[in-house]
Motif scaffolding. Sequence first.
Motif, PDB file in Angstrom:
ATOM      1  N   ALA A   1       0.828  -1.207   0.000  1.00 20.60           N
ATOM      2  CA  ALA A   1       0.000   0.000   0.000  1.00 20.60           C
ATOM      3  C   ALA A   1       0.863   1.259   0.000  1.00 20.60           C
ATOM      4  CB  ALA A   1      -0.924  -0.011   1.212  1.00 20.60           C
ATOM      5  N   ARG A   2       1.955   1.198   0.737  1.00 26.14           N
ATOM      6  CA  ARG A   2       2.845   2.363   0.808  1.00 26.14           C
ATOM      7  C   ARG A   2       3.568   2.575  -0.521  1.00 26.14           C
ATOM      8  NH1 ARG A   2       7.461   3.058   5.497  1.00 26.14           N
ATOM      9  NH2 ARG A   2       8.160   5.171   4.908  1.00 26.14           N
ATOM     10  N   ALA A   3       3.897   1.486  -1.207  1.00 23.50           N
ATOM     11  CA  ALA A   3       4.618   1.582  -2.483  1.00 23.50           C
ATOM     12  C   ALA A   3       3.718   2.017  -3.622  1.00 23.50           C
ATOM     13  CB  ALA A   3       5.263   0.247  -2.819  1.00 23.50           C
ATOM     14  N   ALA A   4       2.406   1.903  -3.439  1.00 27.35           N
ATOM     15  CA  ALA A   4       1.472   2.213  -4.522  1.00 27.35           C
ATOM     16  C   ALA A   4       1.547   3.656  -4.963  1.00 27.35           C
ATOM     17  CB  ALA A   4       0.040   1.868  -4.099  1.00 27.35           C
ATOM     18  N   GLY A   5       2.054   4.543  -4.113  1.00 24.64           N
ATOM     19  CA  GLY A   5       2.151   5.943  -4.500  1.00 24.64           C
ATOM     20  C   GLY A   5       3.278   6.239  -5.458  1.00 24.64           C
ATOM     21  N   GLY A   6       4.229   5.291  -5.619  1.00 25.02           N
ATOM     22  CA  GLY A   6       5.336   5.496  -6.540  1.00 25.02           C
ATOM     23  C   GLY A   6       6.504   6.266  -5.956  1.00 25.02           C
ATOM     24  N   GLU A   7       6.431   6.639  -4.665  1.00 25.67           N
ATOM     25  CA  GLU A   7       7.521   7.363  -4.024  1.00 25.67           C
ATOM     26  C   GLU A   7       8.460   6.376  -3.327  1.00 25.67           C
ATOM     27  OE1 GLU A   7       8.340  10.504  -4.066  1.00 25.67           O
ATOM     28  OE2 GLU A   7       6.613  11.148  -5.268  1.00 25.67           O
ATOM     29  N   PRO A   8       9.782   6.497  -3.544  1.00 22.33           N
ATOM     30  CA  PRO A   8      10.726   5.621  -2.848  1.00 22.33           C
ATOM     31  C   PRO A   8      10.676   5.863  -1.341  1.00 22.33           C
ATOM     32  CG  PRO A   8      11.780   6.728  -4.709  1.00 22.33           C
ATOM     33  CD  PRO A   8      10.464   7.402  -4.498  1.00 22.33           C
ATOM     34  N   PHE A   9      10.907   4.824  -0.554  1.00 16.98           N
ATOM     35  CA  PHE A   9      10.944   4.981   0.897  1.00 16.98           C
ATOM     36  C   PHE A   9      11.893   3.954   1.487  1.00 16.98           C
ATOM     37  CE2 PHE A   9       7.556   2.016  -0.022  1.00 16.98           C
ATOM     38  CZ  PHE A   9       7.673   1.027   0.938  1.00 16.98           C
ATOM     39  N   VAL A  10      12.222   4.139   2.764  1.00 19.46           N
ATOM     40  CA  VAL A  10      13.162   3.270   3.461  1.00 19.46           C
ATOM     41  C   VAL A  10      12.414   2.469   4.509  1.00 19.46           C
ATOM     42  CG1 VAL A  10      15.303   3.137   4.781  1.00 19.46           C
ATOM     43  CG2 VAL A  10      14.969   4.994   3.133  1.00 19.46           C
ATOM     44  N   LEU A  11      12.680   1.186   4.540  1.00 20.06           N
ATOM     45  CA  LEU A  11      12.133   0.304   5.582  1.00 20.06           C
ATOM     46  C   LEU A  11      13.283  -0.028   6.511  1.00 20.06           C
ATOM     47  CD1 LEU A  11       9.439  -1.242   6.239  1.00 20.06           C
ATOM     48  CD2 LEU A  11      10.513  -3.236   5.180  1.00 20.06           C
ATOM     49  N   GLU A  12      13.224   0.458   7.755  1.00 20.92           N
ATOM     50  CA  GLU A  12      14.336   0.269   8.671  1.00 20.92           C
ATOM     51  C   GLU A  12      13.827   0.202  10.110  1.00 20.92           C
ATOM     52  OE1 GLU A  12      17.004   3.541   8.346  1.00 20.92           O
ATOM     53  OE2 GLU A  12      15.420   5.049   8.336  1.00 20.92           O
ATOM     54  N   GLY A  13      14.766  -0.078  11.005  1.00 23.88           N
ATOM     55  CA  GLY A  13      14.439  -0.129  12.420  1.00 23.88           C
ATOM     56  C   GLY A  13      13.472  -1.255  12.760  1.00 23.88           C
ATOM     57  N   PRO A  14      12.657  -1.052  13.774  1.00 24.67           N
ATOM     58  CA  PRO A  14      11.700  -2.093  14.175  1.00 24.67           C
ATOM     59  C   PRO A  14      10.732  -2.478  13.053  1.00 24.67           C
ATOM     60  CG  PRO A  14      11.884  -0.389  15.863  1.00 24.67           C
ATOM     61  CD  PRO A  14      12.626   0.123  14.672  1.00 24.67           C
ATOM     62  N   GLU A  15      10.377  -1.487  12.228  1.00 21.19           N
ATOM     63  CA  GLU A  15       9.465  -1.776  11.122  1.00 21.19           C
ATOM     64  C   GLU A  15      10.083  -2.789  10.160  1.00 21.19           C
ATOM     65  OE1 GLU A  15       6.765   0.636   7.804  1.00 21.19           O
ATOM     66  OE2 GLU A  15       8.595   1.550   8.614  1.00 21.19           O
ATOM     67  N   PHE A  16      11.388  -2.646   9.919  1.00 27.49           N
ATOM     68  CA  PHE A  16      12.092  -3.589   9.049  1.00 27.49           C
ATOM     69  C   PHE A  16      12.200  -4.964   9.709  1.00 27.49           C
ATOM     70  CE2 PHE A  16      16.286  -5.566   8.322  1.00 27.49           C
ATOM     71  CZ  PHE A  16      16.099  -5.992   7.014  1.00 27.49           C
ATOM     72  N   ARG A  17      12.616  -4.981  10.957  1.00 27.57           N
ATOM     73  CA  ARG A  17      12.865  -6.252  11.639  1.00 27.57           C
ATOM     74  C   ARG A  17      11.594  -7.076  11.825  1.00 27.57           C
ATOM     75  NH1 ARG A  17      16.350  -2.712  14.400  1.00 27.57           N
ATOM     76  NH2 ARG A  17      14.811  -2.372  16.049  1.00 27.57           N
ATOM     77  N   SER A  18      10.446  -6.418  11.995  1.00 29.87           N
ATOM     78  CA  SER A  18       9.196  -7.142  12.243  1.00 29.87           C
ATOM     79  C   SER A  18       8.418  -7.468  10.962  1.00 29.87           C
ATOM     80  CB  SER A  18       8.296  -6.317  13.172  1.00 29.87           C
ATOM     81  OG  SER A  18       7.944  -5.079  12.547  1.00 29.87           O
ATOM     82  N   SER A  19       8.924  -7.061   9.814  1.00 30.71           N
ATOM     83  CA  SER A  19       8.180  -7.251   8.558  1.00 30.71           C
ATOM     84  C   SER A  19       8.302  -8.685   8.049  1.00 30.71           C
ATOM     85  CB  SER A  19       8.687  -6.289   7.478  1.00 30.71           C
ATOM     86  OG  SER A  19      10.017  -6.609   7.111  1.00 30.71           O
ATOM     87  N   HIS A  20       7.266  -9.120   7.308  1.00 36.95           N
ATOM     88  CA  HIS A  20       7.326 -10.429   6.651  1.00 36.95           C
ATOM     89  C   HIS A  20       8.413 -10.439   5.585  1.00 36.95           C
ATOM     90  CE1 HIS A  20       3.801 -11.701   8.739  1.00 36.95           C
ATOM     91  NE2 HIS A  20       2.997 -10.826   8.148  1.00 36.95           N
ATOM     92  N   LEU A  21       8.654  -9.290   4.988  1.00 38.79           N
ATOM     93  CA  LEU A  21       9.679  -9.197   3.948  1.00 38.79           C
ATOM     94  C   LEU A  21      11.043  -9.556   4.509  1.00 38.79           C
ATOM     95  CD1 LEU A  21      10.538  -8.443   1.096  1.00 38.79           C
ATOM     96  CD2 LEU A  21      10.554  -6.050   1.776  1.00 38.79           C
ATOM     97  N   ALA A  22      11.380  -8.987   5.657  1.00 40.89           N
ATOM     98  CA  ALA A  22      12.661  -9.323   6.291  1.00 40.89           C
ATOM     99  C   ALA A  22      12.669 -10.766   6.780  1.00 40.89           C
ATOM    100  CB  ALA A  22      12.939  -8.371   7.451  1.00 40.89           C
ATOM    101  N   GLY A  23      11.527 -11.218   7.299  1.00 41.04           N
ATOM    102  CA  GLY A  23      11.451 -12.585   7.815  1.00 41.04           C
ATOM    103  C   GLY A  23      11.595 -13.651   6.748  1.00 41.04           C
ATOM    104  N   SER A  24      11.264 -13.312   5.489  1.00 42.34           N
ATOM    105  CA  SER A  24      11.373 -14.303   4.419  1.00 42.34           C
ATOM    106  C   SER A  24      12.787 -14.401   3.853  1.00 42.34           C
ATOM    107  CB  SER A  24      10.401 -13.969   3.293  1.00 42.34           C
ATOM    108  OG  SER A  24      10.691 -12.697   2.728  1.00 42.34           O
ATOM    109  N   LEU A  25      13.695 -13.519   4.299  1.00 44.32           N
ATOM    110  CA  LEU A  25      15.089 -13.584   3.862  1.00 44.32           C
ATOM    111  C   LEU A  25      15.838 -14.645   4.657  1.00 44.32           C
ATOM    112  CD1 LEU A  25      15.871  -9.748   3.698  1.00 44.32           C
ATOM    113  CD2 LEU A  25      15.320 -11.255   1.779  1.00 44.32           C
ATOM    114  N   THR A  26      16.849 -15.217   4.052  1.00 46.33           N
ATOM    115  CA  THR A  26      17.684 -16.183   4.765  1.00 46.33           C
ATOM    116  C   THR A  26      18.634 -15.433   5.684  1.00 46.33           C
ATOM    117  OG1 THR A  26      19.411 -16.183   3.073  1.00 46.33           O
ATOM    118  CG2 THR A  26      17.574 -17.713   2.766  1.00 46.33           C
TER     119      THR A  26
END
Length: 586
Positions: free
Chosen positions: A141-166
């Motif tokens: 939903a956040r990416a739908a606007g087309g603006e680049p952004f940074v996922l970091e800190g607790p938001e990064f660590r708790s995301s499914h995206l980070a969790g799916s990485l080895t």
Amino acid sequence: MPLISFVNWDAIPGVAHAAFGGWGVTALGVICILQYVVYLQRTRANQDETTSAFDEIRSELDNIQKDHRITRLENRLLREFVSETDVDRAIRVLLNNLIPNTDRGFAVSLEISGKDISVGQSRGLSREARKALTVDPDILARAAGGEPFVLEGPEFRSSHLAGSLTVADRRHIHRLFIVGIESEDALSGLVVATHLFHAETADQRHFALLKQLVQRISELRRAALALESQRHELTRTNDILELRAITDTRFESPVDMIQEFMTALKGKTAASRAVLYISTTAEGVSRNSFVRCGTVANPNVERQLCQAEDAIATQAHSTLTTQVFNRTDLLRHGIRSFLTHALAVPLVRKGATVGAICLSRDSSDRFDDADIELAMWAADYLAGTILNALQHAQVEQRARTDGLTGMANRASFDEAIKKEVLLANETDECCSLLLLDIDRFKVINDKFGHLVGDHVLRSAAQTVLVSLERLRTHDRVLAARYGGEEFAVLLPGVNETGAARMAEVIRTAISDHTFVFAGATIPTTVSIGVATLPKHAMDVNQLIAAADGALYYAKESGRDRVAIARATDPRRGDKPVTQPGASQAH
């Protein structure tokens, strides 16, 4: 606090007076020390100012160099992107520049289609992570606007995206840079990277460049989609014109035309099987399909597939809507078969269902939008344009078909054999005939009842049809119920050797088939007589008599076997003679 701040300058004259007044040397020394302290303080201040100036100059030079590097990167990438017309190559260029060195991070492009997200291209990402990568809905939903952004800190660590990485992929990664790719005002992809152009930190220039490049990718993707849409429209138009051309072609009967139409539709949608159902009442789809294209060699599998297709068509008939099924959908509706994907489209006219089309596949490929559109057009065309032909063809088919077995009836066979024998005599071609009789069928009826007898007849007929479908070399082969428990197979263009081989295949298939009804196993075999024109006969009556004589010999010789007629004795005119000399015993 500096030492100089403790000095009372107003007291210095008094100190000097005291020095000359008796403390001379001591006071003078104090004054010298104080002066030296003042000198050191001023020197240090000058050095600090000089160092600060140098630091500012150095920082300014670093910024100038950084800007210069980014400007050069911008110019180079923009030149590459302006000249690039292929979206996949453009994405590859972007990923390579985002992560020049894969030892320290990764970059990946994700393809989004509806709810499906898959990895398109990647650089530096492990194979395991490519298979398991998932993206959180809020990130999408956040990416739908087309603006680049940074996922970091607790938001990064708790995301499914980070969790799916080895573990290896997450090493030294504390943030992810994300930007959405849009096509037709919808999110069609993502670019995810651990660095922006391998910079340790990203500023607005990096973000602006990334956004500009991704916008170019979006433009390329929109152009590619527009071109694909044009190609799709052209292909669809050609398919429709070719299907229309079939209905404009002269056929011997509407049934042949509709058979050809459905066969072509099956090919154009890459379906494994295609079935057309016609219903002239509001009660639903007939249990007997009108046209069925695509059969399998195993009669049991064929029967299972037919039942599955009937159930699929019923779904479309009852809902008046196009139904698309995957394997899970089929199982949810209780449809268990070898089919993996199915498409059912109702034939609707004036708000009422007059039939249904069922297309199915046994592969992993699903029916795409183009397949669905073509099937819906075909259903609409069949219902609205040639419905009368369908209804006439249905009547004609019933008139030509045996209601119990689904084979051609005796009248159709008599008409076909006259035509084929005449053609064979005119062209000096062969024409063979098989006469099949179910062994001891009266015993089956007497022992198990007429319902079981009918079941055996239907199953034997289906086995014959499936065997012929696997063996035949052209479409003029005709299988018919000749009478009672007897079948006839007309083989235009097939010589004695080929006919004998086909007869043996049929005999073996029936012998090997397990006939089961209500839990009871019914042993079933057939005897087959083979005759060929012109070797065994010269006209229709002689050909039938020769095959019948060979069949009689096969039954008298022990049943469950194939016998071939003897060549015609020219001294006896039109009376062919059969004898055991050419028989084949099982």
